[in-house]
Every structure is written in structure tokens, then in C-alpha cells.
Design a protein around this motif. Structure first.
Motif, PDB file in Angstrom:
ATOM      1  N   PHE A 161       0.857  -1.188   0.000  1.00 13.01           N
ATOM      2  CA  PHE A 161       0.000   0.000   0.000  1.00 13.01           C
ATOM      3  C   PHE A 161       0.893   1.238   0.000  1.00 13.01           C
ATOM      4  O   PHE A 161       1.792   1.376   0.824  1.00 13.01           O
ATOM      5  CB  PHE A 161      -0.872  -0.046   1.266  1.00 13.01           C
ATOM      6  N   ILE A 162       0.640   2.155  -0.934  1.00 14.08           N
ATOM      7  CA  ILE A 162       1.383   3.406  -0.987  1.00 14.08           C
ATOM      8  C   ILE A 162       0.428   4.583  -0.818  1.00 14.08           C
ATOM      9  O   ILE A 162      -0.665   4.582  -1.383  1.00 14.08           O
ATOM     10  CB  ILE A 162       2.173   3.535  -2.310  1.00 14.08           C
ATOM     11  N   THR A 163       0.829   5.562  -0.002  1.00 14.91           N
ATOM     12  CA  THR A 163       0.067   6.800   0.147  1.00 14.91           C
ATOM     13  C   THR A 163       0.927   7.965  -0.333  1.00 14.91           C
ATOM     14  O   THR A 163       2.145   7.975  -0.126  1.00 14.91           O
ATOM     15  CB  THR A 163      -0.372   7.050   1.600  1.00 14.91           C
ATOM     16  N   MET A 164       0.281   8.944  -0.949  1.00 15.91           N
ATOM     17  CA  MET A 164       0.962  10.149  -1.408  1.00 15.91           C
ATOM     18  C   MET A 164       0.078  11.348  -1.119  1.00 15.91           C
ATOM     19  O   MET A 164      -1.103  11.346  -1.468  1.00 15.91           O
ATOM     20  CB  MET A 164       1.268  10.068  -2.907  1.00 15.91           C
ATOM     21  N   ALA A 208      -3.787   8.640  -3.189  1.00 15.69           N
ATOM     22  CA  ALA A 208      -2.972   9.756  -3.655  1.00 15.69           C
ATOM     23  C   ALA A 208      -3.864  10.946  -3.955  1.00 15.69           C
ATOM     24  O   ALA A 208      -4.494  11.006  -5.016  1.00 15.69           O
ATOM     25  CB  ALA A 208      -2.174   9.357  -4.895  1.00 15.69           C
ATOM     26  N   THR A 209      -3.932  11.871  -3.015  1.00 17.34           N
ATOM     27  CA  THR A 209      -4.665  13.124  -3.178  1.00 17.34           C
ATOM     28  C   THR A 209      -3.904  14.191  -2.400  1.00 17.34           C
ATOM     29  O   THR A 209      -3.072  13.868  -1.551  1.00 17.34           O
ATOM     30  CB  THR A 209      -6.105  13.039  -2.613  1.00 17.34           C
ATOM     31  N   PRO A 210      -4.185  15.471  -2.647  1.00 18.05           N
ATOM     32  CA  PRO A 210      -3.463  16.496  -1.889  1.00 18.05           C
ATOM     33  C   PRO A 210      -3.574  16.352  -0.378  1.00 18.05           C
ATOM     34  O   PRO A 210      -2.606  16.619   0.342  1.00 18.05           O
ATOM     35  CB  PRO A 210      -4.122  17.792  -2.378  1.00 18.05           C
ATOM     36  N   LEU A 211      -4.729  15.936   0.132  1.00 19.95           N
ATOM     37  CA  LEU A 211      -4.923  15.842   1.585  1.00 19.95           C
ATOM     38  C   LEU A 211      -4.719  14.436   2.140  1.00 19.95           C
ATOM     39  O   LEU A 211      -4.969  14.195   3.327  1.00 19.95           O
ATOM     40  CB  LEU A 211      -6.313  16.355   1.963  1.00 19.95           C
ATOM     41  N   THR A 212      -4.249  13.512   1.319  1.00 23.19           N
ATOM     42  CA  THR A 212      -3.950  12.175   1.821  1.00 23.19           C
ATOM     43  C   THR A 212      -2.863  12.241   2.891  1.00 23.19           C
ATOM     44  O   THR A 212      -1.858  12.928   2.735  1.00 23.19           O
ATOM     45  CB  THR A 212      -3.481  11.253   0.677  1.00 23.19           C
ATOM     46  N   VAL A 255       7.544  24.751   0.908  1.00 23.26           N
ATOM     47  CA  VAL A 255       6.861  24.014  -0.149  1.00 23.26           C
ATOM     48  C   VAL A 255       7.462  24.436  -1.483  1.00 23.26           C
ATOM     49  O   VAL A 255       7.455  25.628  -1.831  1.00 23.26           O
ATOM     50  CB  VAL A 255       5.346  24.303  -0.151  1.00 23.26           C
ATOM     51  N   ALA A 256       8.033  23.486  -2.212  1.00 23.31           N
ATOM     52  CA  ALA A 256       8.609  23.809  -3.523  1.00 23.31           C
ATOM     53  C   ALA A 256       7.507  24.109  -4.532  1.00 23.31           C
ATOM     54  O   ALA A 256       7.641  25.003  -5.362  1.00 23.31           O
ATOM     55  CB  ALA A 256       9.480  22.660  -4.014  1.00 23.31           C
ATOM     56  N   ARG A 257       6.415  23.353  -4.444  1.00 21.04           N
ATOM     57  CA  ARG A 257       5.257  23.620  -5.298  1.00 21.04           C
ATOM     58  C   ARG A 257       4.066  22.829  -4.789  1.00 21.04           C
ATOM     59  O   ARG A 257       4.218  21.849  -4.041  1.00 21.04           O
ATOM     60  CB  ARG A 257       5.542  23.262  -6.752  1.00 21.04           C
ATOM     61  N   PHE A 258       2.885  23.258  -5.180  1.00 25.27           N
ATOM     62  CA  PHE A 258       1.664  22.529  -4.869  1.00 25.27           C
ATOM     63  C   PHE A 258       1.317  21.630  -6.054  1.00 25.27           C
ATOM     64  O   PHE A 258       1.096  22.106  -7.161  1.00 25.27           O
ATOM     65  CB  PHE A 258       0.513  23.492  -4.560  1.00 25.27           C
ATOM     66  N   VAL A 259       1.302  20.342  -5.786  1.00 28.06           N
ATOM     67  CA  VAL A 259       1.017  19.353  -6.826  1.00 28.06           C
ATOM     68  C   VAL A 259      -0.492  19.338  -7.082  1.00 28.06           C
ATOM     69  O   VAL A 259      -1.286  19.284  -6.146  1.00 28.06           O
ATOM     70  CB  VAL A 259       1.513  17.962  -6.385  1.00 28.06           C
ATOM     71  N   THR A 260      -0.884  19.378  -8.329  1.00 30.73           N
ATOM     72  CA  THR A 260      -2.303  19.486  -8.661  1.00 30.73           C
ATOM     73  C   THR A 260      -3.024  18.154  -8.455  1.00 30.73           C
ATOM     74  O   THR A 260      -2.402  17.084  -8.505  1.00 30.73           O
ATOM     75  CB  THR A 260      -2.501  19.919 -10.117  1.00 30.73           C
ATOM     76  N   PHE A 320      -1.736  14.167  -8.975  1.00 35.14           N
ATOM     77  CA  PHE A 320      -1.906  13.085  -7.999  1.00 35.14           C
ATOM     78  C   PHE A 320      -2.609  11.893  -8.653  1.00 35.14           C
ATOM     79  O   PHE A 320      -2.270  10.737  -8.395  1.00 35.14           O
ATOM     80  CB  PHE A 320      -2.696  13.575  -6.790  1.00 35.14           C
ATOM     81  N   GLY A 321      -3.584  12.178  -9.496  1.00 33.47           N
ATOM     82  CA  GLY A 321      -4.272  11.107 -10.208  1.00 33.47           C
ATOM     83  C   GLY A 321      -3.329  10.329 -11.111  1.00 33.47           C
ATOM     84  O   GLY A 321      -3.421   9.101 -11.212  1.00 33.47           O
ATOM     85  N   GLU A 322      -2.412  11.048 -11.762  1.00 33.68           N
ATOM     86  CA  GLU A 322      -1.435  10.374 -12.627  1.00 33.68           C
ATOM     87  C   GLU A 322      -0.504   9.482 -11.810  1.00 33.68           C
ATOM     88  O   GLU A 322      -0.175   8.363 -12.222  1.00 33.68           O
ATOM     89  CB  GLU A 322      -0.623  11.424 -13.381  1.00 33.68           C
ATOM     90  N   TYR A 323      -0.088   9.977 -10.643  1.00 33.06           N
ATOM     91  CA  TYR A 323       0.786   9.166  -9.785  1.00 33.06           C
ATOM     92  C   TYR A 323       0.039   7.942  -9.259  1.00 33.06           C
ATOM     93  O   TYR A 323       0.619   6.859  -9.115  1.00 33.06           O
ATOM     94  CB  TYR A 323       1.336   9.997  -8.637  1.00 33.06           C
TER      95      TYR A 323
END
Length: 331
Positions: free
Chosen positions: A252-255, A294-298, A268-273, A277-280
Motif C-alpha cells: 500500500f502506498i500513500t501520497m 494519492a490526493t493532496p490531503l492524503t 513548499v517547492a510547489r503545490f502538486v495538482t 496526484f491522479g497520474e501518480y
């Protein structure tokens, strides 16, 4: 318009919590984009959960790490308990947990944790801890005692642990695995290139080896690990970490998006869209993980109960498929 809510759950300023960071130059906190929104917690059940934690004298990573999901999770009576105190011996550049010399272990804590799990009626519980480099076993026996106490108080509850790396603690991992948690989680956090600045007290390959050893000792235990995105990592580096995870048979991987706690923490270097996250997530599924979040708030324990149910179902489906494929060994 974006919504920005800062929830400071503990009564201590950045200087008091992080004396080792006081000399660092300030990194201004970037304004969060529209897709990162949290509501200030105000539901009655949130306050009930908070009171239960206080009554049982328990520490939660939800508060110590200033998790943005605390309102949602505590309203659902989900809390990730942090054992062995609230002071960590490490000083990671991303983490909001207090750094310093921890207090002695509280030997009543395992029972208090178990009582809280039973009172909350949890189907699945996540237990994490600070790093305890000061202890001979890194706190491994304390983890085992907590697991045993929960099993007695709430035998139907499945148990997920999120452990330190047990760096230079021979035999510690074996003690925890022998206690048979349902999920063994240890977060890699970031790509190897960024370890010297983001996670200087840890070693990437120690963390990877830890996850690999869990599977070698007891293949029935699910393994899990997580990454923070937005620290400056590159796509190919993330792909390589995913491959490393699969070689170690991580299930199981979380991002999730890294959010800077104070001006003294890593920027924060950047905010990932959300689309990225869907692509990852798609990349991870293609690589063969049983479960991906894998979502911004995961976060590691966000929706952990539902994710565990999905994880278990995915393994059962895989075993059924392999039984119908002659010549392929079951996992």
C-alpha cells in the motif's frame, strides 16, 4: 477563493517546539491553492473525541503534526494515537512534532490506549509514535505491549502501526512483528536525494530494508509506506521509489501534499495538482500495489479503516486469481 485555516492544537510556539530550527532563516508560507481546503472543527463529536483523548491522557499525531484532516476524522471518531510521549529525538525539516529529550516511558499507556479504542468502538486503529533513539530498542517492546492490550480490550479491532525506522536497534523490528499487527506502516517520506535536508536523521535504505524485512519475517502482515509531494522531487525519482517499494513487496502506498507547519520548516517547492496526484495513483496501480491513496490531503492514517477493508479485499481477489493460474505461487 481559497480557504486557509491554521489549526494550532497545542499551546506552544514554533520556538518552543523546535529549538533546533530557531537559527534557520524564515521560509515564508505560501498561500494554499483552491484545492486544499479544510473546515475549522466544530462538530459536537469532534469535541467528544478530543475530551476522550484528554481524559485518557493520550497524545495524538492528529494534533502534534497539525493534520489538516483532524476535523473530519475526529467527527467520525477516528484518531491516530501517538505513543511514547510527544517529544521526538529527531529533527526532520518537515515535521511539527516537538524535538528534544523525551520523558521516561509511561507503563500505563498501553492500557489507556486500549481503553480509548474500546470506548470509541473502532473497527480499525492506527498507532504511531515519536522516534525514541534514546531507548535501547527504540520503543519496540512498548509497541508490542500496546498491540497486546488492544487485542484484549477490543479483539475485533484491526491494528495498523506506523513505526520509526529503528535505526541501529538490532532485534527491535522482530519484537514488533511478533506482536502481529495487521498493517505495518513506515513512511519513506521523500526521495533519496532529499534525505540530507528533509530527513537528515534517517537513512533511505534503512527504511526500505525495514519494510522488506517485515515481509520476510511474516508475509501475512500488510506493509504500507507514504510519500510527501511538493518538496522538490522529480517524477522519475518518484517512479524509482515506487519500484523500490515493489521490490520490497510493499502492499500500500500513500501520497499527499506537504504543507509547511511554520516559517522555520522546509518550504513548499510547489503545490502538486489533483490531476498530477491522479497520474501518480495510476502509475502506482500499474506497478502492482494492492492499494493506492494519492490526493493532496492524503495522510498515512486518513480513511485508514476503509483503506484497510479495500486492501484486504484486494489481497483476497489476488489470491483467488492466482489459484486459477496453474504454476503461479500464492502470496
Amino acid at each position: 477563493m481559497s480557504t486557509r485555516v491554521l489549526i494550532d492544537h497545542r499551546k506552544s510556539g514554533a520556538g518552543a517546539r523546535h529549538p533546533e530550527k530557531a537559527h534557520r532563516p524564515d521560509n515564508p508560507i505560501a498561500r494554499k491553492p483552491d484545492w486544499i481546503r479544510v473546515k475549522a472543527p466544530n462538530h459536537p463529536t469532534y469535541h467528544e473525541t478530543r475530551k476522550l483523548m484528554r481524559d485518557n491522557k493520550l497524545v495524538t499525531v492528529c494534533e502534534e503534526a497539525a493534520c489538516p484532516n483532524i476535523g473530519e476524522c475526529w467527527t467520525q471518531r477516528h484518531a491516530t494515537m501517538m505513543i511514547m510521549g510527544e517529544i521526538c529525538t529527531r529533527a526532520c525539516a518537515f515535521c511539527n512534532v516537538t524535538t528534544g529529550l523525551p520523558n521516561a516511558l509511561d507503563h500505563d499507556e498501553p492500557q489507556r490506549v486500549a481503553d480509548a479504542v474500546a470506548k470509541l468502538g473502532l473497527r480499525h486503529v492506527v498507532i504511531t509514535s515519536v522516534d525514541r533513539d534514546d531507548l535501547r530498542d527504540g520503543g519496540a517492546e512498548h509497541f508490542a505491549q500496546v498491540i497486546a492490550a488492544i487485542r484484549l480490550a477490543s479483539p475485533e479491532t484491526t491494528i495498523e502501526i506506523l513505526t520509526p525506522d529503528f535505526l541501529r536497534k538490532p532485534g527491535a523490528l522482530e519484537v514488533v512483528v511478533a506482536a502481529k499487527p495487521d498493517v505495518f506502516n513506515h513512511n519513506i517520506e521523500t526521495v533519496p536525494r532529499l534525505y540530507p535536508t528533509i530527513r537528515p536523521g534517517a537513512r533511505y535504505y534503512q527504511s526500505l530494508r525495514l519494510l522488506d524485512r517485515v515481509k520476510q519475517i511474516d508475509p501475512s502482515i500488510f506493509t504500507k509506506s507514504g510519500l510527501m509531494l511538493g518538496l522538490g522531487e522529480e517524477k522519475m525519482e518518484l517512479a524509482q521509489v515506487m519500484d523500490d517499494f515493489r521490490i520490497a513487496d510493499v502492499d500500500f502506498i500513500t501520497m499527499g501534499q506537504y504543507l509547511q507547519p511554520t516559517v522555520k520548516h522546509a518550504a513548499v517547492a510547489r503545490f502538486v495538482t489533483p490531476d498530477e496526484f491522479g497520474e501518480y495513483a495510476t502509475m502506482a496501480r500499474v506497478k502492482g500495489f494492492l492499494q493506492v491513496s494519492a490526493t493532496p490531503l492524503t495522510r498515512s492514517s486518513y480513511h485508514a479503516d476503509a483503506d484497510f477493508a479495500a486492501l484486504r479485499s484486494a489481497r483476497e481477489a489476488l489470491l483467488r486469481d492466482r489459484k486459477t493460474a496453474p504454476g503461479v505461487d500464492a502470496v
